[in-house]
Write a protein that holds these residues in place. Structure first.
Motif, PDB file in Angstrom:
ATOM      1  N   GLY A 150      54.338  59.188  33.769  1.00 44.81           N
ATOM      2  CA  GLY A 150      55.673  59.011  33.100  1.00 44.81           C
ATOM      3  C   GLY A 150      56.797  58.623  33.859  1.00 44.81           C
ATOM      4  O   GLY A 150      58.127  58.775  33.502  1.00 44.81           O
ATOM      5  N   ASN A 151      56.369  58.091  35.143  1.00 47.28           N
ATOM      6  CA  ASN A 151      57.522  57.567  36.248  1.00 47.28           C
ATOM      7  C   ASN A 151      57.677  56.025  35.489  1.00 47.28           C
ATOM      8  O   ASN A 151      56.999  55.217  35.211  1.00 47.28           O
ATOM      9  N   ARG A 152      59.066  56.024  34.899  1.00 43.73           N
ATOM     10  CA  ARG A 152      59.808  54.754  34.592  1.00 43.73           C
ATOM     11  C   ARG A 152      59.806  53.867  35.553  1.00 43.73           C
ATOM     12  O   ARG A 152      60.457  53.920  36.647  1.00 43.73           O
ATOM     13  N   THR A 153      58.820  52.816  35.730  1.00 41.80           N
ATOM     14  CA  THR A 153      58.786  51.758  36.570  1.00 41.80           C
ATOM     15  C   THR A 153      59.248  50.385  36.598  1.00 41.80           C
ATOM     16  O   THR A 153      58.942  50.085  35.469  1.00 41.80           O
ATOM     17  N   ILE A 154      59.855  49.862  37.485  1.00 38.49           N
ATOM     18  CA  ILE A 154      60.345  48.404  37.619  1.00 38.49           C
ATOM     19  C   ILE A 154      59.871  47.789  38.795  1.00 38.49           C
ATOM     20  O   ILE A 154      59.706  48.217  39.668  1.00 38.49           O
ATOM     21  N   ILE A 155      59.467  46.656  38.657  1.00 37.68           N
ATOM     22  CA  ILE A 155      58.789  45.544  39.615  1.00 37.68           C
ATOM     23  C   ILE A 155      59.471  44.423  39.508  1.00 37.68           C
ATOM     24  O   ILE A 155      59.655  43.723  38.527  1.00 37.68           O
ATOM     25  N   ALA A 156      60.036  44.048  40.752  1.00 38.29           N
ATOM     26  CA  ALA A 156      60.849  42.788  40.944  1.00 38.29           C
ATOM     27  C   ALA A 156      59.828  41.792  41.949  1.00 38.29           C
ATOM     28  O   ALA A 156      59.793  42.487  43.058  1.00 38.29           O
ATOM     29  N   ALA A 157      59.517  41.091  41.276  1.00 38.29           N
ATOM     30  CA  ALA A 157      58.516  40.002  42.311  1.00 38.29           C
ATOM     31  C   ALA A 157      58.602  38.547  41.792  1.00 38.29           C
ATOM     32  O   ALA A 157      59.832  38.095  41.905  1.00 38.29           O
ATOM     33  N   HIS A 158      57.677  37.790  41.881  1.00 30.54           N
ATOM     34  CA  HIS A 158      57.667  36.287  41.733  1.00 30.54           C
ATOM     35  C   HIS A 158      56.670  35.897  40.674  1.00 30.54           C
ATOM     36  O   HIS A 158      55.868  36.594  40.053  1.00 30.54           O
ATOM     37  N   GLY A 159      56.870  34.586  40.208  1.00 21.88           N
ATOM     38  CA  GLY A 159      56.276  33.940  39.186  1.00 21.88           C
ATOM     39  C   GLY A 159      54.617  34.253  38.939  1.00 21.88           C
ATOM     40  O   GLY A 159      54.113  34.610  38.142  1.00 21.88           O
ATOM     41  N   ASN A 160      53.956  34.111  40.112  1.00 21.10           N
ATOM     42  CA  ASN A 160      52.527  34.119  40.082  1.00 21.10           C
ATOM     43  C   ASN A 160      52.032  35.171  40.259  1.00 21.10           C
ATOM     44  O   ASN A 160      50.891  35.865  39.593  1.00 21.10           O
ATOM     45  N   SER A 161      52.690  36.283  41.110  1.00 22.35           N
ATOM     46  CA  SER A 161      52.396  37.582  41.366  1.00 22.35           C
ATOM     47  C   SER A 161      52.450  38.302  39.983  1.00 22.35           C
ATOM     48  O   SER A 161      51.545  39.216  39.578  1.00 22.35           O
ATOM     49  N   LEU A 162      53.448  37.974  39.364  1.00 23.96           N
ATOM     50  CA  LEU A 162      53.786  38.555  37.877  1.00 23.96           C
ATOM     51  C   LEU A 162      52.859  38.017  36.767  1.00 23.96           C
ATOM     52  O   LEU A 162      52.378  38.871  35.964  1.00 23.96           O
ATOM     53  N   ARG A 163      52.575  36.777  37.041  1.00 27.74           N
ATOM     54  CA  ARG A 163      51.434  35.991  36.076  1.00 27.74           C
ATOM     55  C   ARG A 163      50.069  37.014  36.133  1.00 27.74           C
ATOM     56  O   ARG A 163      49.453  37.102  35.253  1.00 27.74           O
ATOM     57  N   ALA A 164      49.749  37.363  37.547  1.00 25.70           N
ATOM     58  CA  ALA A 164      48.541  38.040  37.727  1.00 25.70           C
ATOM     59  C   ALA A 164      48.585  39.402  36.880  1.00 25.70           C
ATOM     60  O   ALA A 164      47.519  39.689  36.044  1.00 25.70           O
ATOM     61  N   LEU A 165      49.581  39.925  36.832  1.00 26.58           N
ATOM     62  CA  LEU A 165      49.920  41.433  36.106  1.00 26.58           C
ATOM     63  C   LEU A 165      49.865  41.110  34.640  1.00 26.58           C
ATOM     64  O   LEU A 165      49.254  41.851  34.073  1.00 26.58           O
ATOM     65  N   ILE A 166      50.660  39.978  34.090  1.00 24.56           N
ATOM     66  CA  ILE A 166      50.743  39.773  32.664  1.00 24.56           C
ATOM     67  C   ILE A 166      49.370  39.545  32.185  1.00 24.56           C
ATOM     68  O   ILE A 166      48.748  39.964  31.081  1.00 24.56           O
ATOM     69  N   MET A 167      48.539  38.752  33.001  1.00 25.41           N
ATOM     70  CA  MET A 167      47.394  38.246  32.552  1.00 25.41           C
ATOM     71  C   MET A 167      46.458  39.624  32.245  1.00 25.41           C
ATOM     72  O   MET A 167      45.888  39.596  31.044  1.00 25.41           O
ATOM     73  N   GLU A 168      46.625  40.556  33.041  1.00 25.67           N
ATOM     74  CA  GLU A 168      45.906  41.693  32.892  1.00 25.67           C
ATOM     75  C   GLU A 168      46.540  42.755  31.698  1.00 25.67           C
ATOM     76  O   GLU A 168      45.601  43.042  30.814  1.00 25.67           O
ATOM     77  N   LEU A 169      47.761  42.818  31.717  1.00 25.24           N
ATOM     78  CA  LEU A 169      48.389  43.712  30.635  1.00 25.24           C
ATOM     79  C   LEU A 169      48.390  43.191  29.294  1.00 25.24           C
ATOM     80  O   LEU A 169      48.033  44.037  28.400  1.00 25.24           O
ATOM     81  N   GLU A 170      48.433  41.894  29.280  1.00 30.59           N
ATOM     82  CA  GLU A 170      48.368  41.288  27.934  1.00 30.59           C
ATOM     83  C   GLU A 170      46.815  40.698  27.515  1.00 30.59           C
ATOM     84  O   GLU A 170      46.876  40.100  26.556  1.00 30.59           O
ATOM     85  N   ASN A 171      45.940  40.965  28.312  1.00 31.19           N
ATOM     86  CA  ASN A 171      44.397  40.408  28.137  1.00 31.19           C
ATOM     87  C   ASN A 171      44.444  38.927  27.866  1.00 31.19           C
ATOM     88  O   ASN A 171      43.632  38.479  26.910  1.00 31.19           O
ATOM     89  N   LEU A 172      45.160  38.320  28.645  1.00 35.74           N
ATOM     90  CA  LEU A 172      45.033  36.805  28.344  1.00 35.74           C
ATOM     91  C   LEU A 172      44.034  36.170  29.292  1.00 35.74           C
ATOM     92  O   LEU A 172      43.518  36.618  30.309  1.00 35.74           O
ATOM     93  N   SER A 173      43.467  34.928  28.903  1.00 45.11           N
ATOM     94  CA  SER A 173      42.458  34.380  29.707  1.00 45.11           C
ATOM     95  C   SER A 173      43.132  33.439  30.764  1.00 45.11           C
ATOM     96  O   SER A 173      44.161  33.381  30.712  1.00 45.11           O
ATOM     97  N   SER A 174      42.306  32.976  31.697  1.00 47.01           N
ATOM     98  CA  SER A 174      42.857  32.030  32.687  1.00 47.01           C
ATOM     99  C   SER A 174      43.352  30.976  32.005  1.00 47.01           C
ATOM    100  O   SER A 174      44.322  30.333  32.872  1.00 47.01           O
ATOM    101  N   GLU A 175      42.950  30.566  31.053  1.00 45.58           N
ATOM    102  CA  GLU A 175      43.797  29.144  30.497  1.00 45.58           C
ATOM    103  C   GLU A 175      45.086  29.815  29.837  1.00 45.58           C
ATOM    104  O   GLU A 175      46.121  28.888  30.012  1.00 45.58           O
TER     105      GLU A 175
END
Length: 206
Positions: A150-175
């Motif tokens: 329940g800890n409301r969390t913010i991450i400030a990072a970078h294009g590619n480190s965030l892409r890695a997270l988004i890939m996981e969160l949104e179940n995206l393929s490598s393409e």
């Protein structure tokens, strides 16, 4: 219980402006980058969002972006954890090189492969796959458990480190993830269920 996770790519950096491969180098924000970070904070404030904890990388452009956002929210004393696991992708031997000059030196096709393939790194650097291999274990060990508590969390990072997270969160393929562009200073708001799956996503750049 709300399980809130907000991702923000840093505002425009001096090397973004110069079209240079930045990686783990540490240029500061441009005036535009500062304005983008402040605007991100204003957007989150308008949505009446507050945070319990923040994460950022070891690089100052992400840290400064976070500081400016939190200042807009009146949360300058928020607990903040910095870790190089959230650093930008390391561009190795082409770090600091102008992208157009790199195309002239190595050929447009080769540079395109380094930039947009999932698992081919530039010489001495990291691919997006390698970036994900350091970002995701950190996310699962240090960040996700706090969100699920329940800890409301913010991450400030970078294009590619965030892409890695988004890939996981949104179940995206490598393409699919390679086609995902992240605006500088544009928050993406996720709400998760009790297992860490995304219930809703709101991209403030859209």
């Amino acid at each position: 219980m709300e399980r809130l996770l907000v991702l923000v790519r840093h505002g425009q950096s001096e090397w973004n402006l110069k079209n240079l491969f930045t990686g783990w180098k540490d240029p500061g924000l441009t005036e535009k980058g500062v304005s983008e970070a402040i605007e991100a904070g204003q957007q989150l404030k308008d949505l009446k969002l507050e945070f319990d904890i923040a994460f950022t990388s070891n690089l100052s452009r992400a840290q400064k972006t976070l500081d400016l956002i939190l200042a807009e929210l009146g949360q300058t004393g928020l607990t903040t954890i910095r870790d190089q696991a959230l650093n930008e992708r390391d561009y190795g031997d082409i770090t600091g090189m102008n992208k157009d000059e790199a195309r002239e030196k190595f050929g447009e096709e080769q540079v395109h492969i380094w930039r947009r393939s999932f698992d081919v790194p530039p010489p001495g650097g990291e691919s997006l796959k390698m970036t994900a291999e350091r970002v995701l274990p950190y996310y699962h060990a240090e960040i996700l458990p706090r969100v699920l508590q329940g800890n409301r969390t913010i991450i400030a990072a970078h294009g590619n480190s965030l892409r890695a997270l988004i890939m996981e969160l949104e179940n995206l393929s490598s393409e699919e993830i390679l086609k995902r562009e992240l605006g500088t200073g544009a928050p993406i708001i996720y709400r998760l269920d009790e297992e860490g799956n995304v219930q809703s996503v709101q991209d403030l750049a859209a």
